[in-house]
Design a protein around this motif. Structure first.
Motif, mmCIF file in Angstrom:
data_model
loop_
_atom_site.group_PDB
_atom_site.id
_atom_site.type_symbol
_atom_site.label_atom_id
_atom_site.label_comp_id
_atom_site.label_asym_id
_atom_site.label_seq_id
_atom_site.Cartn_x
_atom_site.Cartn_y
_atom_site.Cartn_z
ATOM 1 N N LEU A 418 0.816 -1.208 0.000
ATOM 2 C CA LEU A 418 0.000 0.000 0.000
ATOM 3 C C LEU A 418 0.853 1.262 0.000
ATOM 4 N N PHE A 419 1.899 1.283 0.821
ATOM 5 C CA PHE A 419 2.701 2.491 0.959
ATOM 6 C C PHE A 419 3.582 2.758 -0.266
ATOM 7 N N ALA A 420 3.891 1.709 -1.027
ATOM 8 C CA ALA A 420 4.669 1.885 -2.262
ATOM 9 C C ALA A 420 3.752 1.802 -3.476
ATOM 10 N N ALA A 421 2.506 2.230 -3.310
ATOM 11 C CA ALA A 421 1.478 2.090 -4.342
ATOM 12 C C ALA A 421 1.948 2.614 -5.695
ATOM 13 N N ASN A 422 1.731 1.781 -6.719
ATOM 14 C CA ASN A 422 2.171 2.172 -8.072
ATOM 15 C C ASN A 422 1.092 1.968 -9.126
ATOM 16 N N ASP A 423 -0.165 1.828 -8.691
ATOM 17 C CA ASP A 423 -1.279 1.770 -9.652
ATOM 18 C C ASP A 423 -2.509 2.395 -8.993
ATOM 19 N N PRO A 424 -3.562 2.704 -9.765
ATOM 20 C CA PRO A 424 -4.715 3.429 -9.200
ATOM 21 C C PRO A 424 -5.402 2.695 -8.046
ATOM 22 N N GLN A 425 -5.521 1.380 -8.140
ATOM 23 C CA GLN A 425 -6.176 0.630 -7.070
ATOM 24 C C GLN A 425 -5.376 0.700 -5.766
ATOM 25 N N LEU A 426 -4.061 0.524 -5.875
ATOM 26 C CA LEU A 426 -3.228 0.609 -4.680
ATOM 27 C C LEU A 426 -3.204 2.029 -4.119
ATOM 28 N N VAL A 468 -10.043 -1.144 5.935
ATOM 29 C CA VAL A 468 -9.364 -0.130 5.120
ATOM 30 C C VAL A 468 -9.844 -0.214 3.678
ATOM 31 N N ALA A 469 -9.942 -1.429 3.157
ATOM 32 C CA ALA A 469 -10.381 -1.608 1.770
ATOM 33 C C ALA A 469 -11.797 -1.066 1.567
ATOM 34 N N LEU A 470 -12.692 -1.343 2.514
ATOM 35 C CA LEU A 470 -14.072 -0.854 2.387
ATOM 36 C C LEU A 470 -14.132 0.664 2.497
ATOM 37 N N LEU A 471 -13.313 1.236 3.384
ATOM 38 C CA LEU A 471 -13.276 2.694 3.490
ATOM 39 C C LEU A 471 -12.738 3.305 2.197
ATOM 40 N N ALA A 472 -11.722 2.685 1.607
ATOM 41 C CA ALA A 472 -11.182 3.177 0.330
ATOM 42 C C ALA A 472 -12.252 3.158 -0.759
ATOM 43 N N ILE A 473 -13.050 2.098 -0.778
ATOM 44 C CA ILE A 473 -14.141 2.008 -1.758
ATOM 45 C C ILE A 473 -15.173 3.114 -1.520
ATOM 46 N N TRP A 474 -15.524 3.363 -0.259
ATOM 47 C CA TRP A 474 -16.500 4.400 0.068
ATOM 48 C C TRP A 474 -15.985 5.785 -0.342
ATOM 49 N N ILE A 475 -14.697 6.038 -0.135
ATOM 50 C CA ILE A 475 -14.115 7.329 -0.527
ATOM 51 C C ILE A 475 -14.215 7.525 -2.035
ATOM 52 N N VAL A 476 -13.908 6.482 -2.792
ATOM 53 C CA VAL A 476 -13.983 6.566 -4.258
ATOM 54 C C VAL A 476 -15.407 6.843 -4.711
ATOM 55 N N GLY A 494 -12.500 -3.518 -8.662
ATOM 56 C CA GLY A 494 -11.061 -3.655 -8.878
ATOM 57 C C GLY A 494 -10.263 -3.366 -7.618
ATOM 58 N N ILE A 495 -10.737 -2.389 -6.820
ATOM 59 C CA ILE A 495 -10.044 -2.063 -5.572
ATOM 60 C C ILE A 495 -10.133 -3.235 -4.598
ATOM 61 N N PHE A 496 -11.332 -3.805 -4.466
ATOM 62 C CA PHE A 496 -11.488 -4.933 -3.547
ATOM 63 C C PHE A 496 -10.668 -6.136 -4.018
ATOM 64 N N TRP A 497 -10.679 -6.362 -5.319
ATOM 65 C CA TRP A 497 -9.885 -7.463 -5.869
ATOM 66 C C TRP A 497 -8.394 -7.238 -5.609
ATOM 67 N N LYS A 498 -7.949 -6.013 -5.754
ATOM 68 C CA LYS A 498 -6.538 -5.703 -5.496
ATOM 69 C C LYS A 498 -6.196 -5.964 -4.028
ATOM 70 N N ALA A 499 -7.100 -5.624 -3.127
ATOM 71 C CA ALA A 499 -6.859 -5.894 -1.706
ATOM 72 C C ALA A 499 -6.682 -7.392 -1.464
ATOM 73 N N CYS A 500 -7.507 -8.190 -2.126
ATOM 74 C CA CYS A 500 -7.384 -9.656 -1.990
ATOM 75 C C CYS A 500 -6.062 -10.146 -2.565
#
Length: 513
Positions: A418-426, A468-476, A494-500
């Motif tokens: 997460l902290f080195a995120a390099n794509d939109p989902q991350l 965290v993943a659900l909060l990220a989805i809600w923010i989007v 895609g965000i939830f899938w990336k979390a998995c």
């Protein structure tokens, strides 16, 4: 001749009147002991002291007894401090200019949030563990209440080499340990059974020697020369930490570790002495701004990292960069393995590594020794030459350590993703993580308790990660205009899938034997 360091049993008698014990004579003259430990680092030295205090005879081998000079292994989480207390080695943190660590400050694109270590997690015993008395805690309001005597635990940060030398000094004070400077070159095995009986070694002047033990422990660190001989999988490294030592840096929050997040990979900042601060910059393999054409790693640090740091740190960072004392360390991932080789166990970074982002390595090592103190005690394993019993105890060790080590291993790898995120989902998950911390209360106490090694429940990690993943989805969803809602909903999948994809491979790696 190898350099052999033994302590005398007591400082009071004259040296000529001291009669060495039979076990000491065996170690000195015949190089025979109950245990041979390779590597006088964090795990090897603390394990040697622990076994020696159980009246085991120990030979501890180290290729160089000079003070190590490393850029990691400098921050001990509260769970590690507590383990050190249990091992009777807490005094090794004294007289090394160690800095109290009260928690973290996460800085996301210039905005900061404090993440203190959780309340009432300072340990179960009555001994002073260095926690801070902060009053009580109102569970409904998620705020401390005064004068209730509850504590927050503390970690410690320090120069790695100074701490190692303190541990080695503790080992030298034990009558049952011989600390020997010699480079181990090979194991001694029975050609028919595969049983390990000891090791071959070579001194600095080229003299070869052998050392025998009922049990051989290989704890020779991240660059272990024996790992590939005994376990099938190799470490995976996708980035390096580049380290600088900042002098008189003005950190945003004293006595806290700092994680700086921006466009690139994360940067860590933490004090290691009264005047010294360590800066660790993660540089993933193939980073274009660190290419030769762009000035190499120094160009990346100057052009990309420096502007992203807090203003109060930039001047000291630039001075350290100009000094040119830049060192690197690979960031490796190696899941744990069961120990099935008769007469030998592989421990420490030689057996299990995780990204050093969360500073969990030493906490894992000391807690492993606490567990081995029980599992290999003379009451449970009277004879360390009883291979079947040792192997049985090591199978228990592999699974019992999961409550702590699986949490620290998975958390380190997942947080780094997460902290080195390099794509939109991350990137969406990274923002969700920061906003989650901003909620305070259990949104902070749970994650930092896991990181600190004081909450040892894998399900708690699973819960907070997907929160965290659900909060990220809600923010989007909230930030998207109404007319783009169908596309937004698709992106949230895609965000939830990336979390998995981020967390489940690390969970599965911890479940395999």
């Amino acid at each position: 001749m190898p350099l052999i360091l033994d302590s005398s049993p007591s400082p009071s008698p004259a040296p000529s009147t001291i009669e060495p014990s039979p076990a000491t004579v065996r170690r000195r003259e015949h190089h025979e002991s109950d245990v041979v430990i390779v590597g006088a680092g964090i795990l090897g030295t603390s394990l040697a002291v622990t076994l020696a205090r159980q009246n085991r005879s120990v030979i501890l081998l180290e290729k160089s007894l000079k003070e190590p000079d490393r850029i990691v292994g400098e921050l001990l989480q509260p769970g590690g401090v507590q383990a050190l207390q249990k091992l009777g080695l807490r005094d090794c943190l004294e007289d090394i200019d160690a800095i109290r660590v009260k928690g973290y400050e996460v800085i996301y694109y210039g905005s900061g949030v404090e993440i203190p270590y959780p309340l009432n997690a300072a340990g179960d015993d009555d001994e002073d563990d260095g926690g801070i008395d902060v009053g009580g805690f109102d569970g409904e309001k998620c705020r401390p209440t005064p004068n209730a005597g509850m504590k927050r635990p503390e970690g410690r940060s320090f120069h790695h080499g100074r701490f190692i030398q303190q541990l080695r000094a503790a080992a030298m004070r034990e009558e049952n340990i011989s600390l020997i400077e010699s480079t181990v070159t090979n194991t001694i095995k029975n050609g028919w059974t595969g049983q390990v009986h000891g090791v071959e070694a070579e001194t600095k002047d080229g003299r070869k020697d052998v050392y025998f033990g009922q049990l051989t422990v290989l704890a020779d660190g991240y660059a272990s020369r024996f790992r590939k001989e005994f376990i099938a999988h190799a470490p995976v490294s996708k980035s390096k930490f580049y380290g600088l030592e900042l002098i008189d840096a003005d950190l945003p929050r004293s006595m806290h570790g700092h994680v700086v997040l921006g466009e690139g990979a994360p940067v860590l900042l933490y004090q290691i002495g009264t005047r010294e601060t360590r800066a660790l910059v993660d540089v993933p393999d193939g980073t274009s701004s660190a290419s030769v054409a762009n000035g190499g790693v120094k160009g990346h640090l100057r052009n990309v990292v420096l502007p992203s740091l807090p203003k109060c740190v930039q001047s000291s960072f630039e001075r350290a960069l100009d000094d040119g004392k830049l060192r690197s360390m690979p960031n490796s991932w190696l899941p744990p393995s069961t120990q099935q080789v008769p007469g030998m166990i592989l421990l420490g970074d030689a057996m299990n590594m995780r990204h050093p982002l969360t500073g969990g390595g030493m906490t894992v090592a000391f807690n492993d020794v606490v567990m081995l103190q029980d599992l290999l005690s003379p009451e449970k394993v009277p004879d360390l030459g009883d291979t079947a019993r040792v192997k049985k105890q090591m199978r228990k060790f592999h699974w019992r350590r999961k409550n702590l080590t699986s949490v620290i291993n998975i958390l380190a790898q997942a947080l780094y993703s997460l902290f080195a995120a390099n794509d939109p989902q991350l990137k969406a998950l990274q923002l969700g993580c920061f906003r989650y911390f901003q909620q305070g209360g259990q949104c902070v106490d749970g994650p930092v308790g896991l990181l600190a090694g004081v909450i040892r429940q894998p399900f708690v990690l699973f819960y907070h990660f997907f929160a965290v993943a659900l909060l990220a989805i809600w923010i989007v969803i909230r930030q998207a205009p109404i007319y783009r809602l169908p596309l937004t909903l698709m992106s949230t999948v895609g965000i939830f899938w990336k979390a998995c994809v981020v967390i489940f491979p690390f969970i599965f790696s911890e479940l395999r034997t």
